[in-house]
Scaffold this motif. Structure first.
Motif, PDB file in Angstrom:
ATOM      1  N   THR A   1       9.102  38.497  50.205  1.00  0.00           N
ATOM      2  CA  THR A   1       8.035  37.818  49.471  1.00  0.00           C
ATOM      3  C   THR A   1       6.754  37.878  50.282  1.00  0.00           C
ATOM      4  N   LEU A   2       5.684  38.327  49.645  1.00  0.00           N
ATOM      5  CA  LEU A   2       4.355  38.317  50.249  1.00  0.00           C
ATOM      6  C   LEU A   2       3.598  37.150  49.636  1.00  0.00           C
ATOM      7  N   THR A   3       3.108  36.256  50.486  1.00  0.00           N
ATOM      8  CA  THR A   3       2.380  35.084  50.015  1.00  0.00           C
ATOM      9  C   THR A   3       0.920  35.178  50.441  1.00  0.00           C
ATOM     10  N   ILE A   4       0.049  34.928  49.488  1.00  0.00           N
ATOM     11  CA  ILE A   4      -1.385  34.857  49.782  1.00  0.00           C
ATOM     12  C   ILE A   4      -1.843  33.450  49.437  1.00  0.00           C
ATOM     13  N   GLN A   5      -2.335  32.745  50.429  1.00  0.00           N
ATOM     14  CA  GLN A   5      -2.811  31.375  50.214  1.00  0.00           C
ATOM     15  C   GLN A   5      -4.312  31.379  49.953  1.00  0.00           C
ATOM     16  N   ARG A   6      -4.731  30.413  49.159  1.00  0.00           N
ATOM     17  CA  ARG A   6      -6.169  30.217  48.899  1.00  0.00           C
ATOM     18  C   ARG A   6      -6.839  31.559  48.559  1.00  0.00           C
ATOM     19  N   THR A   7      -6.349  32.196  47.509  1.00  0.00           N
ATOM     20  CA  THR A   7      -6.794  33.540  47.165  1.00  0.00           C
ATOM     21  C   THR A   7      -8.311  33.619  47.005  1.00  0.00           C
ATOM     22  N   GLN A   8      -8.859  34.760  47.387  1.00  0.00           N
ATOM     23  CA  GLN A   8     -10.269  35.074  47.262  1.00  0.00           C
ATOM     24  C   GLN A   8     -10.406  36.292  46.348  1.00  0.00           C
ATOM     25  N   GLN A   9     -11.587  36.490  45.804  1.00  0.00           N
ATOM     26  CA  GLN A   9     -11.798  37.610  44.895  1.00  0.00           C
ATOM     27  C   GLN A   9     -11.551  38.953  45.583  1.00  0.00           C
ATOM     28  N   GLU A  10     -11.840  39.019  46.884  1.00  0.00           N
ATOM     29  CA  GLU A  10     -11.619  40.286  47.587  1.00  0.00           C
ATOM     30  C   GLU A  10     -10.141  40.599  47.794  1.00  0.00           C
ATOM     31  N   ASP A  11      -9.258  39.638  47.443  1.00  0.00           N
ATOM     32  CA  ASP A  11      -7.822  39.910  47.528  1.00  0.00           C
ATOM     33  C   ASP A  11      -7.335  40.708  46.319  1.00  0.00           C
ATOM     34  N   SER A  12      -8.178  40.854  45.300  1.00  0.00           N
ATOM     35  CA  SER A  12      -7.796  41.621  44.104  1.00  0.00           C
ATOM     36  C   SER A  12      -7.487  43.055  44.494  1.00  0.00           C
ATOM     37  N   ALA A  13      -6.291  43.501  44.154  1.00  0.00           N
ATOM     38  CA  ALA A  13      -5.821  44.833  44.527  1.00  0.00           C
ATOM     39  C   ALA A  13      -4.437  45.029  43.942  1.00  0.00           C
ATOM     40  N   VAL A  14      -3.899  46.216  44.142  1.00  0.00           N
ATOM     41  CA  VAL A  14      -2.489  46.470  43.832  1.00  0.00           C
ATOM     42  C   VAL A  14      -1.704  46.360  45.137  1.00  0.00           C
TER      43      VAL A  14
END
Lengths: 115, 113
Positions: A76-89
């Motif tokens: 599992t990959l977890t991203i906390q407090r997502t930001q717009q620059e996290d948008s990707a595949v």
């Protein structure tokens, strides 16, 4: 046999929310990798798991990113407090890790969109 | 930081034409791989080259690894519409403990009939 599977295939979230991305590697593959593919940046290595060894986290872009691999299988990959620059595949790959030229088999990816 | 530069970034050709895609670096790699990726799917390995000067052929695709193991090329003869896709080169550093790949940004190939 089944290939690498990832879920969800698409995820839309709001800025500031946490997200979890799942990867099911090919059965018997001891090595598991996470990569991120974004427009203009190509494929970037994030994290690498090999058996019971400590993971190589050298590619994680910030401490908002973390990953775990339970029982040497699912990750599992977890991203906390997502930001717009996290948008990707986000792509996951697995391999038998018998040597440096071993084939990595990629899943179809999870497309993450942060609004 | 090791980088792999791919060129051209985009290529649009007619069916039957030949093309070459390049992958260059200032660093030495222990091996280099070429992948093809279609929309909505992950990359699929086409070939791995290990020895400097090595040439491998896969049907109409010819892959070459430079003598100094810093560069590689992919040549497609008589392109077909089914060759359309994103072509990625990826290198494995001789200094890496694991086998995480260093990818180029890719060449988007469009073959029209």
């Amino acid at each position: 046999g089944a290939g690498v599977s990832q879920s969800p295939s698409n995820k839309v979230t709001e800025k500031g929310k946490d997200v979890e991305l799942r990867c099911d590697p090919i059965s018997g593959h001891t090595a598991l990798y996470w990569y991120r593919q974004s427009l203009g940046q190509g494929l970037e290595f994030l994290i690498y798991f090999q058996g019971n060894s400590a993971p190589d986290k050298s590619g994680l872009p910030s401490d908002r990113f973390s990953a775990e691999r339970t029982g040497g299988s699912v990750s599992t990959l977890t991203i906390q407090r997502t930001q717009q620059e996290d948008s990707a595949v986000y792509l996951c790959a697995s391999s038998l890790a018998r040597g440096p030229t071993d084939t990595q088999y990629f899943g179809p990816g999870t497309r993450l969109t942060v609004l | 930081t090791q980088l792999l530069e791919q060129s051209p970034q985009f290529l649009s050709i007619q069916e039957g034409e030949n093309l070459t895609v390049y992958c260059n670096s200032s660093s030495v790699f222990s091996s280099l791989q070429w992948y093809r990726q279609e929309p909505g799917e992950g990359p699929v390995l086409l070939v791995t080259v290990v020895t400097g000067g090595e040439v491998k052929k896969l049907k109409r695709l010819t892959f070459q690894f430079g003598d100094a193991r810093k560069d590689s090329s992919l040549h497609i003869t008589a392109a077909q519409t089914g060759d359309t896709g994103l072509y990625l080169c990826a290198g494995i550093s001789p200094n890496q403990a694991g086998t995480a790949l260093i990818f180029g940004k890719g060449t988007t190939l469009s073959v029209s009939s």
